[in-house]
Scaffold this motif. Structure first.
Motif, PDB file in Angstrom:
ATOM      1  N   THR A 162      33.673 -32.780  68.992  1.00  0.00           N
ATOM      2  CA  THR A 162      34.502 -33.934  69.350  1.00  0.00           C
ATOM      3  C   THR A 162      35.586 -34.137  68.298  1.00  0.00           C
ATOM      4  N   ARG A 163      36.574 -34.939  68.646  1.00  0.00           N
ATOM      5  CA  ARG A 163      37.627 -35.285  67.679  1.00  0.00           C
ATOM      6  C   ARG A 163      37.049 -36.036  66.485  1.00  0.00           C
ATOM      7  N   GLU A 164      36.082 -36.895  66.736  1.00  0.00           N
ATOM      8  CA  GLU A 164      35.464 -37.672  65.663  1.00  0.00           C
ATOM      9  C   GLU A 164      34.762 -36.755  64.661  1.00  0.00           C
ATOM     10  N   HIS A 165      34.082 -35.737  65.143  1.00  0.00           N
ATOM     11  CA  HIS A 165      33.455 -34.755  64.238  1.00  0.00           C
ATOM     12  C   HIS A 165      34.523 -34.050  63.404  1.00  0.00           C
ATOM     13  N   ALA A 166      35.610 -33.684  64.027  1.00  0.00           N
ATOM     14  CA  ALA A 166      36.708 -33.015  63.313  1.00  0.00           C
ATOM     15  C   ALA A 166      37.286 -33.937  62.248  1.00  0.00           C
ATOM     16  N   ARG A 167      37.535 -35.189  62.619  1.00  0.00           N
ATOM     17  CA  ARG A 167      38.107 -36.151  61.668  1.00  0.00           C
ATOM     18  C   ARG A 167      37.196 -36.336  60.458  1.00  0.00           C
ATOM     19  N   ARG A 168      35.895 -36.507  60.700  1.00  0.00           N
ATOM     20  CA  ARG A 168      34.959 -36.696  59.588  1.00  0.00           C
ATOM     21  C   ARG A 168      34.845 -35.461  58.709  1.00  0.00           C
ATOM     22  N   ASP A 169      34.796 -34.289  59.317  1.00  0.00           N
ATOM     23  CA  ASP A 169      34.674 -33.053  58.552  1.00  0.00           C
ATOM     24  C   ASP A 169      35.925 -32.792  57.710  1.00  0.00           C
ATOM     25  N   ILE A 170      37.088 -32.999  58.277  1.00  0.00           N
ATOM     26  CA  ILE A 170      38.336 -32.773  57.547  1.00  0.00           C
ATOM     27  C   ILE A 170      38.478 -33.781  56.407  1.00  0.00           C
ATOM     28  N   THR A 171      38.088 -35.030  56.658  1.00  0.00           N
ATOM     29  CA  THR A 171      38.124 -36.046  55.594  1.00  0.00           C
ATOM     30  C   THR A 171      37.203 -35.641  54.451  1.00  0.00           C
ATOM     31  N   TYR A 211      34.497 -27.773  66.456  1.00  0.00           N
ATOM     32  CA  TYR A 211      34.187 -29.200  66.494  1.00  0.00           C
ATOM     33  C   TYR A 211      33.873 -29.649  67.918  1.00  0.00           C
ATOM     34  N   VAL A 229      39.612 -25.632  59.199  1.00  0.00           N
ATOM     35  CA  VAL A 229      39.759 -25.869  60.633  1.00  0.00           C
ATOM     36  C   VAL A 229      39.531 -24.615  61.459  1.00  0.00           C
TER      37      VAL A 229
END
Length: 65
Positions: free
Chosen positions: A21-30, A19, A14
């Motif tokens: 967007t939040r969606e980019h962050a969520r996908r990358d962290i997943t 990131y 992190v």
């Protein structure tokens, strides 16, 4: 253990990534959790095995029972 996990997540992913967007962050962290943390990172609390190795061992024991 949760504190150790979140510290590793923040330090290894992190804080090193920007990131849009939040969606980019969520996908990358997943992706990080599923493909790096669970399959490659050794854990002292798991006998220096990966979470995936421990999970597979658990499933094999349950299948044998």
């Amino acid at each position: 253990m949760a504190e150790s996990f979140f510290a590793a997540l923040k330090n290894e992913r992190v804080h090193r990534t920007s990131y849009p967007t939040r969606e980019h962050a969520r996908r990358d962290i997943t992706r990080y959790i599923e493909f790096h943390y669970n399959t490659r990172r050794l854990h002292s609390g798991l006998g220096y095995r990966t979470p995936q190795e421990v999970h597979n061992e658990f499933l094999n024991r349950n299948d044998a029972a």
